[in-house]
Design an enzyme around this catalytic site. Structure first.
Site, mmCIF file in Angstrom:
data_model
loop_
_atom_site.group_PDB
_atom_site.id
_atom_site.type_symbol
_atom_site.label_atom_id
_atom_site.label_comp_id
_atom_site.label_asym_id
_atom_site.label_seq_id
_atom_site.Cartn_x
_atom_site.Cartn_y
_atom_site.Cartn_z
ATOM 1 C CG ASP A 9 -1.961 -1.137 1.160
ATOM 2 O OD1 ASP A 9 -1.948 -1.924 0.206
ATOM 3 O OD2 ASP A 9 -2.756 -1.249 2.112
ATOM 4 C CG ASP A 51 -6.573 0.024 0.977
ATOM 5 O OD1 ASP A 51 -6.217 -1.152 1.127
ATOM 6 O OD2 ASP A 51 -6.934 0.752 1.921
ATOM 7 C CG HIS A 53 -11.367 1.222 -0.436
ATOM 8 N ND1 HIS A 53 -11.535 -0.047 0.060
ATOM 9 C CD2 HIS A 53 -10.382 1.779 0.322
ATOM 10 C CE1 HIS A 53 -10.705 -0.252 1.057
ATOM 11 N NE2 HIS A 53 -9.990 0.837 1.240
ATOM 12 C CG HIS A 62 -12.748 0.253 4.975
ATOM 13 N ND1 HIS A 62 -12.066 -0.284 6.044
ATOM 14 C CD2 HIS A 62 -11.813 0.841 4.187
ATOM 15 C CE1 HIS A 62 -10.770 -0.032 5.912
ATOM 16 N NE2 HIS A 62 -10.592 0.657 4.798
ATOM 17 C CG HIS A 78 -8.781 5.313 2.539
ATOM 18 N ND1 HIS A 78 -9.792 5.111 3.458
ATOM 19 C CD2 HIS A 78 -8.180 4.110 2.364
ATOM 20 C CE1 HIS A 78 -9.808 3.838 3.815
ATOM 21 N NE2 HIS A 78 -8.836 3.202 3.161
ATOM 22 C CE LYS A 103 -4.150 -4.131 1.050
ATOM 23 N NZ LYS A 103 -4.789 -3.119 1.906
ATOM 24 C CB CYS A 145 -2.133 -2.680 5.233
ATOM 25 S SG CYS A 145 -3.818 -2.006 5.212
#
Length: 193
Positions: A9, A51, A53, A62, A78, A103, A145
């Site tokens: 990340d 990430d 999203h 989340h 984010h 992810k 993470c």
């Protein structure tokens, strides 16, 4: 058997100035690039997670939408897929990356093992396919993470090393606690050479 590197990340939203920026994030990005320039040939595979999203929902609770984020289970928006915040930090050279892992699409996700490649391959299957038995872990954030990814790697029977000068955490105390937990679980804590 082989060795892999997990780059966790290293994204704009997790570095200084980002939605959830951590102090030292940009330096970690540059440090990882320097490390890769010297050591990428030592790895059978290099994985980089992000990430990624969804923009149109709260990603399984989340994203805090109805109340202030608690910064434990809920967070500000984010790393929304396709945005600058979700991009790798510009100081991170990804040219040696073998697999890009996304992810957190519609769900909370901390560990790289919760993600998949764009083609749908899981990290666990890719590790098996490449005969990986040792994983070095670097990236952001030490206390979230990085911690989750390293614990999952240990849980999958991998030998794990966390390169402590190539990680950055949300807070010093929780980062120290995470590293102690990882060492207790069997991870080796090393510095880059």
């Amino acid at each position: 058997m082989g060795k892999a590197l997990f780059i966790i990340d290293v994204q704009n939203d997790f570095t200084e100035g980002g939605a959830l920026g951590v102090e030292g994030g940009a330096a970690v990005a540059a440090g990882i690039s320097g490390y890769l320039a010297a050591h990428s040939g030592e790895y059978a595979a290099i994985f980089a997670s992000r990430d990624w999203h969804d923009a149109d929902n709260d990603n399984g609770g989340h994203f805090a939408t109805d109340a202030a984020p608690d910064f434990v289970h809920t967070w500000p928006r984010h790393c929304v897929a396709g945005t600058t915040g979700a991009d790798y930090h510009p100081a991170l050279d990804t040219s040696a990356v073998t697999f890009h892992i996304r992810k957190g699409q519609g769900v909370p996700a901390y560990s790289i093992f919760e993600g998949r490649t764009e083609a749908g391959s899981s990290v666990h299957n890719l590790l098996d396919e490449h005969g990986i038995d040792q994983i070095d872990v670097v990236g952001i954030a030490t206390d979230y993470c990085v911690r989750a990814s390293a614990l999952d790697a240990l849980g999958h029977g991998q030998r794990v090393r966390v390169i402590t000068d190539l990680v950055a955490g949300v807070a010093p105390e929780s980062s120290e606690t995470a590293l102690a937990e990882l060492a207790h679980a069997g991870a080796e804590l090393i510095v880059s050479r």
